[in-house]
Design a protein around this motif. Structure first.
Motif, PDB file in Angstrom:
ATOM      1  N   LEU A  87       1.462  -1.642  -0.187  1.00  0.00           N
ATOM      2  CA  LEU A  87      -0.019   0.481   0.105  1.00  0.00           C
ATOM      3  C   LEU A  87       0.428   1.446   0.175  1.00  0.00           C
ATOM      4  O   LEU A  87       0.155   2.268  -0.275  1.00  0.00           O
ATOM      5  CB  LEU A  87      -0.858   0.003   1.406  1.00  0.00           C
ATOM      6  N   GLU A  88       2.140   1.619   0.810  1.00  0.00           N
ATOM      7  CA  GLU A  88       2.588   2.291   0.637  1.00  0.00           C
ATOM      8  C   GLU A  88       3.718   3.208  -0.735  1.00  0.00           C
ATOM      9  O   GLU A  88       3.549   3.781  -0.998  1.00  0.00           O
ATOM     10  CB  GLU A  88       3.795   1.937   2.180  1.00  0.00           C
ATOM     11  N   ALA A  89       3.909   1.311  -1.125  1.00  0.00           N
ATOM     12  CA  ALA A  89       4.286   1.756  -2.227  1.00  0.00           C
ATOM     13  C   ALA A  89       3.749   1.955  -3.424  1.00  0.00           C
ATOM     14  O   ALA A  89       3.622   3.153  -4.153  1.00  0.00           O
ATOM     15  CB  ALA A  89       5.119   0.443  -2.812  1.00  0.00           C
ATOM     16  N   ILE A  90       1.757   1.617  -3.101  1.00  0.00           N
ATOM     17  CA  ILE A  90       1.176   1.839  -4.215  1.00  0.00           C
ATOM     18  C   ILE A  90       0.723   3.481  -3.748  1.00  0.00           C
ATOM     19  O   ILE A  90       0.795   4.431  -5.046  1.00  0.00           O
ATOM     20  CB  ILE A  90      -0.317   1.503  -4.064  1.00  0.00           C
ATOM     21  N   LYS A  91       0.630   4.095  -3.107  1.00  0.00           N
ATOM     22  CA  LYS A  91       0.495   5.550  -2.874  1.00  0.00           C
ATOM     23  C   LYS A  91       1.618   6.650  -2.902  1.00  0.00           C
ATOM     24  O   LYS A  91       1.857   7.779  -3.078  1.00  0.00           O
ATOM     25  CB  LYS A  91       0.313   5.727  -1.106  1.00  0.00           C
ATOM     26  N   VAL A  92       2.960   5.969  -3.222  1.00  0.00           N
ATOM     27  CA  VAL A  92       3.900   7.067  -3.541  1.00  0.00           C
ATOM     28  C   VAL A  92       4.572   7.047  -4.741  1.00  0.00           C
ATOM     29  O   VAL A  92       4.646   7.596  -5.687  1.00  0.00           O
ATOM     30  CB  VAL A  92       5.419   6.589  -2.495  1.00  0.00           C
ATOM     31  N   ALA A  93       3.887   5.519  -5.604  1.00  0.00           N
ATOM     32  CA  ALA A  93       3.741   5.913  -7.051  1.00  0.00           C
ATOM     33  C   ALA A  93       2.738   6.040  -8.153  1.00  0.00           C
ATOM     34  O   ALA A  93       2.940   6.963  -8.646  1.00  0.00           O
ATOM     35  CB  ALA A  93       3.816   4.587  -7.332  1.00  0.00           C
ATOM     36  N   ASP A  94       1.389   7.215  -7.114  1.00  0.00           N
ATOM     37  CA  ASP A  94       0.356   7.358  -7.663  1.00  0.00           C
ATOM     38  C   ASP A  94       0.376   8.866  -7.827  1.00  0.00           C
ATOM     39  O   ASP A  94       0.765   9.794  -7.014  1.00  0.00           O
ATOM     40  CB  ASP A  94      -1.126   7.178  -6.529  1.00  0.00           C
ATOM     41  N   SER A  95       0.513   9.403  -9.085  1.00  0.00           N
ATOM     42  CA  SER A  95       1.340  11.064  -8.772  1.00  0.00           C
ATOM     43  C   SER A  95      -0.834  11.333 -10.049  1.00  0.00           C
ATOM     44  O   SER A  95      -0.150  12.588 -10.679  1.00  0.00           O
ATOM     45  CB  SER A  95       2.016  10.947 -10.091  1.00  0.00           C
ATOM     46  N   GLY A  96      -1.771  10.348  -9.987  1.00  0.00           N
ATOM     47  CA  GLY A  96      -3.091  11.018 -10.095  1.00  0.00           C
ATOM     48  C   GLY A  96      -3.067  10.282 -11.437  1.00  0.00           C
ATOM     49  O   GLY A  96      -4.743  10.724 -11.396  1.00  0.00           O
ATOM     50  N   ALA A  97      -2.596   9.126 -12.068  1.00  0.00           N
ATOM     51  CA  ALA A  97      -3.574   8.634 -13.140  1.00  0.00           C
ATOM     52  C   ALA A  97      -3.205   7.141 -12.700  1.00  0.00           C
ATOM     53  O   ALA A  97      -3.866   6.192 -13.549  1.00  0.00           O
ATOM     54  CB  ALA A  97      -2.211   8.823 -14.224  1.00  0.00           C
ATOM     55  N   GLY A  98      -2.978   6.622 -11.360  1.00  0.00           N
ATOM     56  CA  GLY A  98      -3.301   5.549 -11.573  1.00  0.00           C
ATOM     57  C   GLY A  98      -1.962   5.376 -11.029  1.00  0.00           C
ATOM     58  O   GLY A  98      -0.909   4.590 -11.772  1.00  0.00           O
ATOM     59  N   VAL A  99      -1.807   3.680 -11.022  1.00  0.00           N
ATOM     60  CA  VAL A  99      -1.007   2.667 -10.519  1.00  0.00           C
ATOM     61  C   VAL A  99      -1.414   1.456 -10.771  1.00  0.00           C
ATOM     62  O   VAL A  99      -2.680   0.727 -10.893  1.00  0.00           O
ATOM     63  CB  VAL A  99      -1.069   2.126  -9.277  1.00  0.00           C
ATOM     64  N   LEU A 100       0.219   0.293 -11.889  1.00  0.00           N
ATOM     65  CA  LEU A 100      -0.706  -0.534 -11.817  1.00  0.00           C
ATOM     66  C   LEU A 100       0.413  -1.625 -11.346  1.00  0.00           C
ATOM     67  O   LEU A 100       1.746  -1.310 -11.465  1.00  0.00           O
ATOM     68  CB  LEU A 100      -0.245  -0.822 -13.703  1.00  0.00           C
ATOM     69  N   LEU A 101      -0.480  -3.006 -10.447  1.00  0.00           N
ATOM     70  CA  LEU A 101       0.752  -4.118 -10.467  1.00  0.00           C
ATOM     71  C   LEU A 101       0.973  -4.627 -11.023  1.00  0.00           C
ATOM     72  O   LEU A 101       0.259  -5.337 -11.939  1.00  0.00           O
ATOM     73  CB  LEU A 101       0.557  -4.322  -8.860  1.00  0.00           C
ATOM     74  N   ILE A 102       2.769  -4.944 -10.813  1.00  0.00           N
ATOM     75  CA  ILE A 102       3.351  -5.691 -11.783  1.00  0.00           C
ATOM     76  C   ILE A 102       3.885  -7.462 -10.774  1.00  0.00           C
ATOM     77  O   ILE A 102       4.569  -6.827 -10.239  1.00  0.00           O
ATOM     78  CB  ILE A 102       4.170  -5.854 -12.841  1.00  0.00           C
ATOM     79  N   ILE A 103       2.574  -8.232 -10.725  1.00  0.00           N
ATOM     80  CA  ILE A 103       2.908  -9.090 -10.163  1.00  0.00           C
ATOM     81  C   ILE A 103       3.806 -10.622 -10.514  1.00  0.00           C
ATOM     82  O   ILE A 103       2.416 -11.160 -11.545  1.00  0.00           O
ATOM     83  CB  ILE A 103       1.072  -9.849  -9.200  1.00  0.00           C
ATOM     84  N   LYS A 104       4.278 -11.196  -9.311  1.00  0.00           N
ATOM     85  CA  LYS A 104       5.084 -12.244  -9.888  1.00  0.00           C
ATOM     86  C   LYS A 104       3.497 -13.638  -9.436  1.00  0.00           C
ATOM     87  O   LYS A 104       3.836 -13.220  -8.135  1.00  0.00           O
ATOM     88  CB  LYS A 104       5.674 -13.087  -9.505  1.00  0.00           C
ATOM     89  N   ASN A 105       3.588 -14.568 -10.055  1.00  0.00           N
ATOM     90  CA  ASN A 105       2.089 -15.550  -9.766  1.00  0.00           C
ATOM     91  C   ASN A 105       2.504 -16.498  -8.520  1.00  0.00           C
ATOM     92  O   ASN A 105       3.179 -17.310  -8.820  1.00  0.00           O
ATOM     93  CB  ASN A 105       2.066 -16.491 -11.282  1.00  0.00           C
ATOM     94  N   TYR A 106       2.795 -15.899  -7.084  1.00  0.00           N
ATOM     95  CA  TYR A 106       3.003 -16.861  -6.148  1.00  0.00           C
ATOM     96  C   TYR A 106       2.291 -16.442  -5.085  1.00  0.00           C
ATOM     97  O   TYR A 106       0.889 -15.131  -4.986  1.00  0.00           O
ATOM     98  CB  TYR A 106       4.583 -16.055  -5.559  1.00  0.00           C
TER      99      TYR A 106
END
Length: 329
Positions: A87-106
């Motif tokens: 969540l902290e990573a999402i918040k710092v990455a958001d600059s107004g256009a949203g955030v895309l998570l790149i998740i490894k399948n685990y």
């Protein structure tokens, strides 16, 4: 166990401190977290967030920077970061256009990133995700339902990072990622296991004359164990097996040869010489090549071979775009 460290329980914290001290012009550590973020976020650009357990360096913090990730959440060794860290990573990455998570399948990564997504959306941040499952070795394995996400994840970071920098919107990036990932296939092998610092012994055993094909980046089992082979024989096994999952004849491809942590560049280049020759003999046109340690498993000795079929002409342009990160050069 011989390692350059102080207390095993502090190794991730001290590694992150060292990384941000050495590369402070590029990244910083979000206070009170295990999140590494780029110094200059890009206003109005979709932020890309990835992460996972530590021990895979330079993944994922090494790919934070202009043109790739906006932030990475770094969990304990071989353990997913918690939802609050993501969540902290999402918040710092958001600059107004949203955030895309790149998740490894685990399983742990998917659960914790999904929880963080829900929490971020409650705070008004638009979040979507893609799941990377490029490892063709086994269908289900330790920590995984379906195929594992391994070194091909780095190509996803690079392509989607360039696409995000071009100004594409969150829904567009999600669609590109979903179309891209099925074209990425990876297979690896190990000749020596990894030792987790806090455990103090190898996570599995290989005889002095043994090799395991299809090993996972946490030491998960592969699909076959054999006596040690020559580089040419190893490359033949990986290329032939990859060909069952991806078309090579008359295809333009990108290739990533990835060291798993304790494989000298000398050996990586020997393997590359064999693997690239075999791929071309299958009829593939290799238009992009990358070699080095990108997604490691601490001190595991071995390599992985990733092939991306360039079904979209933009993929090659995005792969070739210059970036400013620690590990992609």
């Amino acid at each position: 166990m011989k390692k350059i460290m102080n207390a095993p329980e502090n190794i991730v914290n001290e590694m992150l401190e060292g990384l941000t001290t050495v590369h402070k012009e590029l990244v910083y550590r979000v206070p009170g977290t295990s999140v590494i973020a780029k110094v200059a976020q890009s206003a109005g650009q979709v932020g890309l967030v990835s992460g996972g357990g530590s021990g895979h360096e330079p993944a994922h913090a090494g790919f934070v920077g202009d043109g790739m990730l906006a932030a990475a959440a770094c969990g304990p060794v071989f353990t997913s970061p918690s939802p609050d860290q993501v969540l902290e990573a999402i918040k710092v990455a958001d600059s107004g256009a949203g955030v895309l998570l790149i998740i490894k399948n685990y399983s742990g990564d998917i659960m914790n990133f999904d929880m963080a997504k829900d929490l971020a959306e409650m705070e008004g941040i638009a979040v979507d995700f893609v799941i990377v499952d490029d490892d063709i070795a086994v269908e289900d394995s330790t920590y995984t339902q379906g195929r594992r996400g391994v070194a091909g994840t780095i190509l996803v970071h690079k392509i989607l990072g360039a696409a995000a920098r071009s100004g594409l919107k969150l829904a567009e990036l999600k669609a590109i990622g979903d179309a891209l990932i099925p074209n990425i296939k990876t297979l690896g092998l190990a000749i020596n296991p990894a030792t987790v610092p806090e455990v103090g012994k190898p996570g599995f055993e290989l005889g002095a004359d043994e090799i395991e094909f299809g090993i996972g980046i946490h030491g998960e089992p592969g699909y076959r164990r054999e006596k040690l082979k020559t580089s040419a024989e190893m490359a033949t096994e990986l290329v032939d097996t990859l060909e069952r999952s991806i078309s090579l004849e008359q295809q333009s491809i990108a290739v990533l040869i990835n060291g798993l942590g304790a494989t000298p560049l000398m050996e990586q280049y020997v393997f590359a010489n064999d693997a690239l020759r075999l791929l071309e003999a299958k009829g593939a046109s290799i238009v992009f090549k990358k070699l080095g340690d990108y997604m490691t498993a601490i001190d595991m000795a071995g390599v992985s071979l990733t092939v991306l079929t360039l079904t979209d002409s933009r993929y090659l342009d995005w792969l070739n775009e210059p970036v400013t990160t620690i590990a992609w050069n």
